[in-house]
Design a protein around this motif. Structure first.
Motif, mmCIF file in Angstrom:
data_model
loop_
_atom_site.group_PDB
_atom_site.id
_atom_site.type_symbol
_atom_site.label_atom_id
_atom_site.label_comp_id
_atom_site.label_asym_id
_atom_site.label_seq_id
_atom_site.Cartn_x
_atom_site.Cartn_y
_atom_site.Cartn_z
ATOM 1 N N SER A 156 26.501 37.956 5.012
ATOM 2 C CA SER A 156 27.175 36.693 4.378
ATOM 3 C C SER A 156 28.521 36.966 3.831
ATOM 4 N N GLY A 157 29.128 38.277 4.255
ATOM 5 C CA GLY A 157 30.368 38.797 3.962
ATOM 6 C C GLY A 157 30.653 39.311 2.509
ATOM 7 N N MET A 158 29.600 39.712 1.853
ATOM 8 C CA MET A 158 30.040 40.261 0.650
ATOM 9 C C MET A 158 30.245 41.899 0.853
ATOM 10 N N ALA A 159 31.320 42.159 0.317
ATOM 11 C CA ALA A 159 31.979 43.577 0.314
ATOM 12 C C ALA A 159 31.151 44.611 -0.356
ATOM 13 N N ILE A 160 31.166 45.755 0.267
ATOM 14 C CA ILE A 160 30.334 47.002 -0.179
ATOM 15 C C ILE A 160 30.875 47.303 -1.560
ATOM 16 N N ARG A 161 31.935 47.115 -1.992
ATOM 17 C CA ARG A 161 32.410 47.350 -3.093
ATOM 18 C C ARG A 161 31.772 46.313 -4.207
ATOM 19 N N ASP A 162 31.690 45.073 -3.870
ATOM 20 C CA ASP A 162 30.875 44.083 -4.702
ATOM 21 C C ASP A 162 29.345 44.278 -4.854
ATOM 22 N N LEU A 163 28.781 44.918 -3.661
ATOM 23 C CA LEU A 163 27.365 45.068 -3.879
ATOM 24 C C LEU A 163 27.289 46.459 -4.624
ATOM 25 N N GLN A 164 28.104 47.387 -4.423
ATOM 26 C CA GLN A 164 27.947 48.447 -5.588
ATOM 27 C C GLN A 164 27.880 47.992 -6.843
ATOM 28 N N HIS A 165 28.823 47.284 -7.169
ATOM 29 C CA HIS A 165 29.057 46.801 -8.709
ATOM 30 C C HIS A 165 27.621 45.975 -9.061
ATOM 31 N N TYR A 166 27.223 44.944 -8.151
ATOM 32 C CA TYR A 166 26.118 44.438 -8.360
ATOM 33 C C TYR A 166 24.901 45.272 -8.642
ATOM 34 N N VAL A 167 24.727 46.203 -7.852
ATOM 35 C CA VAL A 167 23.677 47.290 -8.105
ATOM 36 C C VAL A 167 23.837 47.864 -9.286
ATOM 37 N N THR A 168 25.093 48.057 -9.560
ATOM 38 C CA THR A 168 25.348 49.041 -10.950
ATOM 39 C C THR A 168 24.725 47.961 -12.116
ATOM 40 N N LEU A 169 25.174 46.682 -12.078
ATOM 41 C CA LEU A 169 24.627 45.772 -12.861
ATOM 42 C C LEU A 169 23.005 45.631 -13.065
ATOM 43 N N VAL A 170 22.506 45.544 -11.814
ATOM 44 C CA VAL A 170 21.221 45.434 -11.892
ATOM 45 C C VAL A 170 20.372 46.927 -12.556
ATOM 46 N N ASP A 171 20.978 48.151 -12.109
ATOM 47 C CA ASP A 171 20.514 49.237 -12.652
ATOM 48 C C ASP A 171 20.655 49.394 -14.400
ATOM 49 N N ALA A 172 21.759 48.537 -14.474
ATOM 50 C CA ALA A 172 22.050 48.639 -16.139
ATOM 51 C C ALA A 172 21.042 47.846 -16.966
ATOM 52 N N GLY A 173 20.376 46.903 -16.384
ATOM 53 C CA GLY A 173 19.128 45.974 -17.121
ATOM 54 C C GLY A 173 19.577 44.377 -17.279
ATOM 55 N N ASP A 174 18.893 44.238 -18.136
ATOM 56 C CA ASP A 174 18.862 42.593 -18.424
ATOM 57 C C ASP A 174 20.152 42.222 -19.305
ATOM 58 N N ALA A 175 20.825 43.083 -19.848
ATOM 59 C CA ALA A 175 21.893 42.603 -20.586
ATOM 60 C C ALA A 175 23.116 42.570 -19.574
ATOM 61 N N THR A 176 22.862 42.613 -18.359
ATOM 62 C CA THR A 176 23.833 42.187 -17.486
ATOM 63 C C THR A 176 23.639 41.109 -16.426
ATOM 64 N N VAL A 177 22.746 40.243 -16.873
ATOM 65 C CA VAL A 177 22.227 39.127 -15.824
ATOM 66 C C VAL A 177 23.272 37.865 -15.829
ATOM 67 N N ALA A 178 24.090 37.926 -17.062
ATOM 68 C CA ALA A 178 24.967 36.579 -17.042
ATOM 69 C C ALA A 178 26.087 37.058 -15.953
ATOM 70 N N GLU A 179 26.588 38.238 -15.791
ATOM 71 C CA GLU A 179 27.514 38.815 -15.041
ATOM 72 C C GLU A 179 26.948 38.686 -13.579
ATOM 73 N N ARG A 180 25.759 39.098 -13.241
ATOM 74 C CA ARG A 180 25.063 39.165 -11.833
ATOM 75 C C ARG A 180 25.087 37.541 -11.596
ATOM 76 N N LEU A 181 24.692 36.804 -12.482
ATOM 77 C CA LEU A 181 24.625 35.254 -12.083
ATOM 78 C C LEU A 181 26.035 34.939 -11.685
ATOM 79 N N ASP A 182 26.849 35.065 -12.513
ATOM 80 C CA ASP A 182 28.486 34.778 -12.243
ATOM 81 C C ASP A 182 28.666 35.399 -10.677
ATOM 82 N N MET A 183 28.355 36.475 -10.252
ATOM 83 C CA MET A 183 28.867 37.084 -9.076
ATOM 84 C C MET A 183 28.213 36.498 -7.705
#
Length: 156
Positions: A93-120
């Motif tokens: 769907s066109g998501m950049a690798i850099r954005d996926l890396q950031h998303y995965v970093t957020l996922v691995d950081a835990g529940d405190a990052t849910v809001a940022e993941r949702l925004d992405m």
């Protein structure tokens, strides 16, 4: 199960939905329980219709962690396959690798990052919706030209 089989399963599941998609329906569509035990790289590549090179790249890029068997060969568990299903859909769907890396970093950081993941994901969803509208317009223009040249439109 090939990518075509996964797509058929997903589309059939979407046809069953009356109203907005629920989390349960999406979870069922992404279910990898039928995949079985750990998979080798060639099996995962075939399942997702991507190359083994791409899978190794995703691993090097930190997008997925892959276990190794006693011989040192990659062994993809259910969690890795589920993540790869998500990653490949986002790439398609066109998501950049850099954005996926950031998303995965957020996922691995835990529940405190849910809001940022949702925004992405909301931002990416909006991008996908815009692309769908643009592609729908492009399809209409193409079908118009086909009809202009005496061809038939419709169907798939």
């Amino acid at each position: 199960m090939s990518t075509d089989d996964l797509m058929t399963k997903a589309l059939a599941g979407l046809d069953e939905i009356d109203g907005p998609m629920s989390v349960e329906v999406i979870d069922r569509l992404a279910d990898t329980a039928g995949v079985g035990g750990p998979m080798r790289i060639a099996e995962v590549a075939d399942l997702l219709d991507i190359s083994a090179h791409t899978l190794r790249y995703y691993e090097r890029a930190g997008l997925v962690e892959v276990d190794r068997d006693s011989s040192g060969r990659r062994s993809y568990g259910q969690a890795s396959v589920r993540r790869l299903v998500f990653l490949t859909r986002m790439r398609l769907s066109g998501m950049a690798i850099r954005d996926l890396q950031h998303y995965v970093t957020l996922v691995d950081a835990g529940d405190a990052t849910v809001a940022e993941r949702l925004d992405m994901l909301v931002e990416h969803r909006d991008t996908i919706r815009r692309q769908i509208r643009e592609l729908t317009l492009s399809l209409a223009a193409t079908e118009y030209k086909i009809a202009t040249y005496g061809g038939t439109t419709g169907g798939q």
